[in-house]
Each structure stands twice: as C-alpha cells, then as structure tokens.
Design a protein around this motif. Structure first.
Motif: not given
Length: 426
Positions: A38-63
């Motif tokens: 539920w952290d606001p802007n956590i998607d911006k942090v995850v984007a750093l991982w996704n850019a550097a790890h093309p074979t392990i992608q993380v999709k964030v949701s805030n239910p």
C-alpha cells in the motif's frame, strides 16, 4: 524463540514448497511476480528493479492497507490465488505464519539477514526461521509544533511528568489548544506507549500462551493518559479523522506522538504546516532513559501460494537491503530503513521535505532506534485484541469509565479467543 507456532505451520509450509517446486524454475526463464503493498510511489521503486531484471518482473497492486490487506491475503490463500509477495505489518505476521499464508524463506535469505540487527529481525523470525524481510523501523518520537511552543512559552518535555506539566501550562494560557489527542481507534499507538514502559503483552512457554495486557505497566500508561483526558488537556477524537486533520493543520493540537514515518503523512494531514514541526525523543518515564516504543513497521513476505518463491525472496531482499532500492524508498515513501546499513545512507543526511528546518531529523531517529522496545512477540490473534481495544477504549472515552477496565476487557477478549481457537493459555 521456542514456540509451537513455527512447528504448527511447518507441515503446511513444507507441503506448499513441495507443490511449488521450491522455486526450481530455470534462472533464465522469465517470470512475473505479483506484489500487494500500500505504499504510495512503491511502483517507482519497483520500476528500478524491473529495468535491471528483465527475466524477473514485479507487478504491484494495492488492494488494501494494513489489517484489510491481511484479511485479503488470508481470503486469497484460501482460494489458492494469493500474490507472490505481500507487505505485512509486524504485528500481523504471527497469524499469517500460523495460518500457512506466508512461507519460510530462511534458505533464500541467509546472506540478506546479516544486514539486520537481532532486535529488528526478531519481528520476522519464528523458531529460528525467517518469514519476512523487514522493510522499515518505526520508533515512537515526539513531534511538536515549533510555532505553538514558542507562542505559549512551552519547553520541549523530556519526561512524561514534564509533558503533563507543559500540557497544563498550555491549557491555562490557551484553553482552545490541547497538547495532543488520545486515540482509541488506532491500537498501534497505544501498544507503542506500553512497549516503551516495558510491558510485554504476549509470551509463549513451550506450547502455553501467557497474555498480560492488563499488567501493572500497561495500567500505569493507561492511568497517565486517563488523567490527561479527564483534565481536558488532550482531545478525545481519533487520529486521521477530518476533525483531527483540521486541528493538526490549524495549530489547536500542539504535539503528535507518532512513528518515525510521520513526515510522510503530515503533508496530507496538515498541508499548511510545512516547516512548523520539529521532532524530539519521546518523553521518558525516568529522566535520562532513552527507551521508546514502536508504532507500525512492516516486512515483505513471500506467500505459500507463490510459484516462484526463490525469485520473490531475491526481490524482497534487494528491495530492503540494496542501497539504490533503500535510497529510493526513503525518497519516495519516507521510510526509516530497517536494514542497519540503510541507516547510514547519504540520503539521510538531508531532512524529510516536510521538515526543511531540522537538518538533524534522521540523526535523532537513528539515536532513538536502538532504544525501541517491542513485545517479545505478537500474539496469533492480534486482530481480535485490536478490535477489542477500539471498542473498549472508545466506550471508556464516551462514558468516562476507567481505562483500567478497558484493559481488563481487552485481556478477557484476547484470552477467550485464543482458547476458542484451541491454544493453551496460562
């Protein structure tokens, strides 16, 4: 901690690991992990991982957030369609471990855990097994309105006795301004205060639970705050309500006892007060004591539903220990890092944006963090305890009944529920 808690879920976790292949997918096969947070802007942090790890992608949701997210994780697990990763507040983790919702990630985090001190890691470790990677630390601090303190000639209190005296002085000079509020709606605030006093609500001896919610230390804290309420020195309305937000914004509340995460919230609570707040150590019960409590704090967990637990553990390890990731979390989310190395990052040399006038903000939090007392462990039915707190203390505020009786009610409700669930209680 010797407890049947871990043993009780061992079979569940082992079965889930077997069914999932224990993350045996090829390291070069592309996988997509789902994360609930539920952290606001956590998607911006995850984007750093996704850019550097093309074979392990993380999709964030805030239910949902907090306890609501825990409920959704339990429901999703029952339907066998939970996320790979879930953000969990520390107090909720034992119930998820006991319910087989989150998995033992000890083998995948042997290097990661070296970046945390024992006091921090104990919140996610049961029977010597790791069930989550700590994300942030939330020592209780005293936030006060510099302008209000200056206007009415108040001193920054270092003890609770002095806090009460300053509250009386404020009331005499400005009856419409109160020192703070007593929050009957958020139990995490009160548990932080009793932790500072040394209370320990749950213990486990072998397979027997000991519940001490209405112990002498908790009653001391409750009596202190009831005195402030009865004297009209603190408000009765809950935090994060529209009325409270208005009071925080217009200066009719002079202080806020909150976790180190407060700067991330104040911009939305009291937007016109930027630069008017200062942080100080929490007042102590004995002069010179540096003990404090905690309010909040979370870990990232890997669920037993995940088909890629090794990759999920790799991601949450990066998220909470990698300098780039932790720096991004501080900038985007305003966390105070749980990782020991994270507390010395360059980004912490500058204060939070909402505290531009206090250059030593993070220095004070860093000094307070080692003295943060937490319960030895949280019970497996915290949701029942917290619900009972809200009901019992809400009624105590409404009808003026003793806070000690409210503690008795919470104690009784917690013990009754544990027995109903089949636990042995002393």
């Amino acid at each position: 901690m010797k407890t049947r808690l871990g043993a009780a879920v061992g079979a569940v976790v082992a079965l889930a690991l077997l069914l999932s292949g224990c993350g045996a997918a090829s390291s070069d096969a592309k996988v997509t992990l789902t994360m609930w947070a539920w952290d606001p802007n956590i998607d911006k942090v995850v984007a750093l991982w996704n850019a550097a790890h093309p074979t392990i992608q993380v999709k964030v949701s805030n239910p949902a957030g907090g306890d609501q997210l825990v409920s959704k994780m339990i429901t999703a697990h029952q339907a066998k369609n939970g996320p790979d990763i879930g953000k969990v507040e520390y107090q909720s983790l034992p119930a998820l471990v006991a319910g087989g919702v989150v998995r033992d990630i000890t083998d995948d985090t042997k290097t990661t855990v070296k970046d945390f001190d024992d006091a921090t890691l104990k919140a996610t470790r049961f029977d010597g097994k790791v069930y989550g990677i700590p994300q942030d630390s939330a020592p209780l601090m005293l936030f006060y309105r510099t302008d209000v303190f200056q206007k009415y000639g108040l001193a920054v209190p270092t003890t609770w006795d002095q806090y009460a005296q300053e509250a009386r002085t404020l009331h005499q000079k400005a009856p419409s301004v109160q020192m703070t509020n007593f929050d009957a709606q958020d139990p995490g605030w009160f548990t932080g205060l009793v932790q500072q006093a040394g209370a320990n609500w749950w213990r486990l001896s072998g397979t027997t639970w000991h519940v001490d919610i209405n112990d002498a230390l908790s009653n001391k804290v409750a009596a202190y705050w009831q005195g402030l309420v009865q004297d009209g020195l603190v408000a009765k309305n809950p935090s994060f309500s529209p009325q409270w937000n208005k009071q925080m914004n217009d200066g009719s509340l002079a202080t806020w006892v909150s976790g180190a995460w407060a700067p991330a919230q104040l911009g939305g609570i009291a937007p016109s007060t930027k630069g008017k707040w200062t942080v100080a150590p929490l007042p102590s019960w004995t002069a010179g004591d540096t003990s404090t409590g905690i309010w909040g704090g979370s870990a990232m967990t890997v669920t037993t539903d995940s088909q890629h637990p090794a990759q999920a553990a790799q991601f949450i390890s990066w998220l909470n220990t990698d300098p780039t990731a932790v720096t991004a979390q501080i900038k985007q989310i305003n966390i105070y890092p749980a990782a020991t190395s994270g507390r010395s990052l360059d980004v912490l040399k500058s204060p939070p944006a909402f505290f531009p006038n206090q250059a030593n903000y993070y220095d004070l939090v860093k000094q307070a963090a080692p003295g943060a007392h937490a319960f030895t462990m949280w019970g497996p039915n915290v949701t029942v305890t917290f619900s009972s707190y809200t009901d019992a203390f809400g009624k105590a505020l409404q009808f003026g009944t003793p806070f000690s009786a409210a503690l008795d009610t919470v104690q009784s409700a917690t013990v009754s529920d544990l027995k109903k669930k089949g636990f042995t209680v002393a």
